[in-house]
Design a protein around this motif. Structure first.
Motif, PDB file in Angstrom:
ATOM      1  N   ASN A  92      -6.709   0.316  -3.903  1.00  0.00           N
ATOM      2  CA  ASN A  92      -5.465   1.046  -3.645  1.00  0.00           C
ATOM      3  C   ASN A  92      -4.435   0.890  -4.765  1.00  0.00           C
ATOM      4  O   ASN A  92      -3.314   1.399  -4.658  1.00  0.00           O
ATOM      5  CB  ASN A  92      -4.836   0.560  -2.328  1.00  0.00           C
ATOM      6  CG  ASN A  92      -5.705   0.895  -1.132  1.00  0.00           C
ATOM      7  OD1 ASN A  92      -6.269   1.985  -1.050  1.00  0.00           O
ATOM      8  ND2 ASN A  92      -5.822  -0.046  -0.197  1.00  0.00           N
TER       9      ASN A  92
ATOM     10  N   THR B 230      -3.570  -5.740   0.326  1.00  0.00           N
ATOM     11  CA  THR B 230      -4.394  -4.540   0.430  1.00  0.00           C
ATOM     12  C   THR B 230      -5.527  -4.613  -0.588  1.00  0.00           C
ATOM     13  O   THR B 230      -5.526  -5.468  -1.482  1.00  0.00           O
ATOM     14  CB  THR B 230      -3.543  -3.269   0.200  1.00  0.00           C
ATOM     15  OG1 THR B 230      -4.342  -2.104   0.446  1.00  0.00           O
ATOM     16  CG2 THR B 230      -2.991  -3.203  -1.215  1.00  0.00           C
TER      17      THR B 230
ATOM     18  N   LYS C 296       0.847  -1.189   0.000  1.00  0.00           N
ATOM     19  CA  LYS C 296       0.000   0.000   0.000  1.00  0.00           C
ATOM     20  C   LYS C 296       0.884   1.240   0.000  1.00  0.00           C
ATOM     21  O   LYS C 296       1.803   1.359   0.802  1.00  0.00           O
ATOM     22  CB  LYS C 296      -0.906   0.014   1.229  1.00  0.00           C
ATOM     23  CG  LYS C 296      -1.927   1.144   1.219  1.00  0.00           C
ATOM     24  CD  LYS C 296      -2.858   1.041   2.408  1.00  0.00           C
ATOM     25  CE  LYS C 296      -3.866   2.187   2.410  1.00  0.00           C
ATOM     26  NZ  LYS C 296      -4.785   2.112   3.571  1.00  0.00           N
TER      27      LYS C 296
END
Length: 211
Positions: free
Chosen positions: A207, A203, A28
């Motif tokens: 993202n 994630t 991320k």
């Protein structure tokens, strides 16, 4: 026969289930990042590897992944080096008595200004503009070249060779790599480890930093 079919079916579904547990986006990136690395492992055993560096730009490497053990996969980019391994050819030239002539080159031609070491760094020369370094020595055991940040040692199988041509493997000298060959990635719960040091947590796909 029925048992064999049953085993094959169970193996298939087990494989699908395992792949599903691996599939996803890892890494991320923070807001207004100066560097960012993310990798998306897809269910069809392909991946996209996003690397961004403020000083080096960005690249999205694409390729395939394969599971080789319960906790390890191997990735290879679609683009691979043309010359993945350094090779050499040698011959005995009677004209070069008491001398050894070495030429260093890559796929684009001669590598002038390369550092050339011989016989466990017993002697060193800088190659001329034609990539040639000449030594006064009777026999050759090994050769080491140094070019930019790369170096490699080549063992010579005939000590009597005195004219040697070395074609070095494709070097990936960019801050952001162009290709990846057989790189192992360690799998842990909801995260992966690349190059033993870099840990990326799973994630959400929202993202993802590239299209």
């Amino acid at each position: 026969m029925k048992y064999i079919k049953l085993i094959l079916i169970l193996t298939f579904f087990s494989s699908c289930s395992t792949n599903k547990s691996i599939v996803g986006l890892y890494g991320k990136c923070g807001k207004s990042y100066f560097a960012c690395t993310q990798i998306e492992l897809k269910s069809d055993n392909t991946f996209e590897y996003f690397i961004f560096m403020d000083v080096g730009g960005e690249n999205v490497l694409k390729g395939t992944w394969k599971k080789i053990s319960n906790d390890t996969i191997v990735i290879n980019t679609n683009k691979q080096p043309e010359f993945p391994k350094t090779t050499y050819t040698g011959k005995v030239n009677p004209i070069l008595k008491g001398k050894v002539k070495i030429r260093i080159s890559d796929k684009n031609g001669s590598l002038g200004a390369s550092n050339v070491f011989i016989n466990d760094r017993n002697q060193i020369k800088v190659a001329d503009k034609n990539g040639i370094a000449e030594f006064e020595v009777d026999s050759i055991k090994n050769i080491e070249y140094g070019f930019l940040s790369q170096s490699e040692k080549i063992e010579v199988d005939n000590p009597n060779y005195n004219e040697i041509e070395i074609l070095i493997k494709d070097l990936d000298l960019n801050a952001i790599p162009e290709f990846i060959t057989n790189e192992k990635i360690i799998l842990k719960r909801n995260k992966i480890i690349i190059d033993t040091n870099y840990v990326y947590k799973r994630t959400s796909l929202k993202n993802k930093q590239w299209k």
